[in-house]
Write a protein that holds these residues in place. Structure first.
Motif, PDB file in Angstrom:
ATOM      1  N   ARG A   1       0.820  -1.213   0.000  1.00 51.77           N
ATOM      2  CA  ARG A   1       0.000   0.000   0.000  1.00 51.77           C
ATOM      3  C   ARG A   1       0.858   1.270   0.000  1.00 51.77           C
ATOM      4  O   ARG A   1       0.559   2.229  -0.714  1.00 51.77           O
ATOM      5  CB  ARG A   1      -0.900  -0.019   1.238  1.00 51.77           C
ATOM      6  N   ILE A   2       1.937   1.266   0.789  1.00 53.13           N
ATOM      7  CA  ILE A   2       2.743   2.469   0.965  1.00 53.13           C
ATOM      8  C   ILE A   2       3.730   2.670  -0.177  1.00 53.13           C
ATOM      9  O   ILE A   2       3.900   3.788  -0.684  1.00 53.13           O
ATOM     10  CB  ILE A   2       3.503   2.412   2.304  1.00 53.13           C
ATOM     11  N   PHE A   3       4.408   1.603  -0.595  1.00 55.80           N
ATOM     12  CA  PHE A   3       5.520   1.745  -1.532  1.00 55.80           C
ATOM     13  C   PHE A   3       5.210   1.301  -2.965  1.00 55.80           C
ATOM     14  O   PHE A   3       5.862   1.762  -3.898  1.00 55.80           O
ATOM     15  CB  PHE A   3       6.730   0.941  -1.039  1.00 55.80           C
ATOM     16  N   ASP A   4       4.265   0.414  -3.135  1.00 56.56           N
ATOM     17  CA  ASP A   4       4.103  -0.227  -4.441  1.00 56.56           C
ATOM     18  C   ASP A   4       2.764   0.053  -5.115  1.00 56.56           C
ATOM     19  O   ASP A   4       2.366  -0.684  -6.019  1.00 56.56           O
ATOM     20  CB  ASP A   4       4.277  -1.749  -4.297  1.00 56.56           C
ATOM     21  N   THR A   5       2.078   1.096  -4.701  1.00 60.65           N
ATOM     22  CA  THR A   5       0.804   1.449  -5.319  1.00 60.65           C
ATOM     23  C   THR A   5       0.841   2.908  -5.746  1.00 60.65           C
ATOM     24  O   THR A   5       0.990   3.793  -4.898  1.00 60.65           O
ATOM     25  CB  THR A   5      -0.375   1.213  -4.350  1.00 60.65           C
ATOM     26  N   ARG A   6       0.733   3.154  -7.060  1.00 52.31           N
ATOM     27  CA  ARG A   6       0.735   4.506  -7.604  1.00 52.31           C
ATOM     28  C   ARG A   6      -0.313   4.604  -8.702  1.00 52.31           C
ATOM     29  O   ARG A   6      -0.530   3.647  -9.450  1.00 52.31           O
ATOM     30  CB  ARG A   6       2.109   4.859  -8.210  1.00 52.31           C
ATOM     31  N   PRO A   7      -0.949   5.772  -8.869  1.00 56.79           N
ATOM     32  CA  PRO A   7      -1.854   5.955 -10.003  1.00 56.79           C
ATOM     33  C   PRO A   7      -1.083   5.835 -11.317  1.00 56.79           C
ATOM     34  O   PRO A   7       0.100   6.204 -11.395  1.00 56.79           O
ATOM     35  CB  PRO A   7      -2.388   7.380  -9.803  1.00 56.79           C
ATOM     36  N   PHE A   8      -1.763   5.358 -12.353  1.00 57.17           N
ATOM     37  CA  PHE A   8      -1.114   5.235 -13.656  1.00 57.17           C
ATOM     38  C   PHE A   8      -0.610   6.592 -14.137  1.00 57.17           C
ATOM     39  O   PHE A   8       0.476   6.696 -14.716  1.00 57.17           O
ATOM     40  CB  PHE A   8      -2.088   4.638 -14.675  1.00 57.17           C
TER      41      PHE A   8
END
Length: 361
Positions: A224-231
């Motif tokens: 959730r913190i490091f590996d999730t970003r909007p396209f």
């Protein structure tokens, strides 16, 4: 408050003895007393710095849960500026305790500040510190901290403010539970770069172990913190990284790598400013430079500057001269002019901030 007095008398787990660079026993005792002296009607306001990162928000919310466990009934948590939490932090427990800055109490009995090296980082909320009858406690780990509180618990040797917050909770007799632990784990993991940075000591891993023992899920938290970003953020990163520049002669030849992001970049990709925070990690990996820098536009001629060092340069020295703060490996400030002018100002200071080698000492 009798509940607080009883809890504070509970057994305290052994911790390493201070090496003299951190808070004194008198500092710790004053902070403990400030909480013990609360009454059932006392109002406690917790504040972290503008544009809160994981350490600021996690430390504040984790400590808020600790105060609740002690029986504190009246508390608010807040930060200056728009009441917007970065998307990677929106899964943190305790977000329901947040109030917008303009709704925070004007005259709380106790103010506790988190991860702010100076009162200026608290924006308009800094006025809460000067109220008659208000006690102010500052918890922080930045060496550049100006000691702006009535009680200052500052540990420059700590990897994160969450380390200081956990120690104070232990001294108050608050046992860790999953809600406190998740907040403090997010804080610890973000400020150590997921336990990759130089400040990651055996004590950091020991603290992480205490937090994980409550049953929190590190894999889920890290995703959730490091590996999730909007396209859109990924596309934005591509644009900003295409501008990256290397100055190998900067910092007495240790090298500087830098890039910049504009408001137009954010608008073009439909992104909020917080998505730029992790970008420094993609820049700092350049093998040819000790110092990395991302310059992020926040107004026409105003830029938020993030700097990192691999150890050859104390970037906090640069930041302090330019009006900001931080610590040796990570620091920042607000610059004015064009992006190039801001970077030129950084380069002018880098040579003086080079850390002497063993042979030079």
């Amino acid at each position: 408050m009798t509940e607080i007095g009883r809890a504070a008398g509970a057994a305290l787990a052994e911790r390493p003895v201070s090496d003299g660079t951190g808070p004194s026993e008198a500092d710790w005792a004053a902070a403990v007393a400030a909480v013990r002296d609360l009454t059932p009607d006392s109002r406690v306001l917790l504040i972290c710095h503008v544009n809160p990162d994981g350490d600021a928000l996690g430390s504040m919310l984790g400590f808020a849960f600790g105060l609740r466990r002690l029986g504190v009934r009246h508390l608010q948590t807040t930060f200056p500026g728009p009441p917007e939490v970065p998307e990677p932090l929106r899964g943190l427990p305790g977000l329901d305790l947040l109030v917008p800055a303009d709704e925070a109490w004007l005259d709380p009995d106790l103010v506790i500040c988190f991860d702010a090296a100076s009162a200026s980082r608290l924006g308009t909320l800094a006025g809460r510190l000067d109220r008659v009858g208000t006690t102010t406690v500052v918890l922080d780990h930045h060496a550049s901290n100006t000691r702006f509180g009535g009680i200052n618990v500052i540990d420059p040797a700590a990897a994160a403010t969450s380390v200081v917050a956990e120690e104070l909770l232990a001294r108050l007799g608050v046992p860790l539970d999953a809600e406190i632990a998740e907040c403090l784990y997010v804080a610890l993991a973000t400020d150590t770069g997921s336990f990759r940075f130089a400040m990651t000591t055996p004590a950091v891993h020991e603290m992480a172990a205490r937090l994980l023992a409550t049953g929190i899920r590190p894999g889920e938290i890290s995703r959730r913190i490091f590996d999730t970003r909007p396209f859109g953020a990924i596309r934005l990163y591509g644009d900003v990284l295409s501008r990256v520049q290397l100055a190998p002669d900067a910092a007495c030849g240790l090298g500087l790598v830098w890039t910049y992001a504009t408001l137009d970049d954010l608008t073009r990709h439909g992104q909020r400013p917080y998505v730029l925070e992790p970008l420094i990690d993609s820049v700092r990996c350049a093998a040819e430079a000790d110092v990395s820098c991302v310059v992020k536009q926040i107004a026409e001629d105003e830029w938020a500057v993030s700097m990192r060092s691999k150890g050859g340069v104390d970037v906090s020295q640069v930041a302090v001269v330019l009006g900001g703060g931080g610590h040796r490996f990570a620091a920042g400030f607000t610059g004015r002019g064009s992006a190039t002018e801001v970077v030129d100002a950084i380069r002018d200071e880098l040579d003086r901030a080079v850390v002497p080698t063993e042979d030079q000492r």
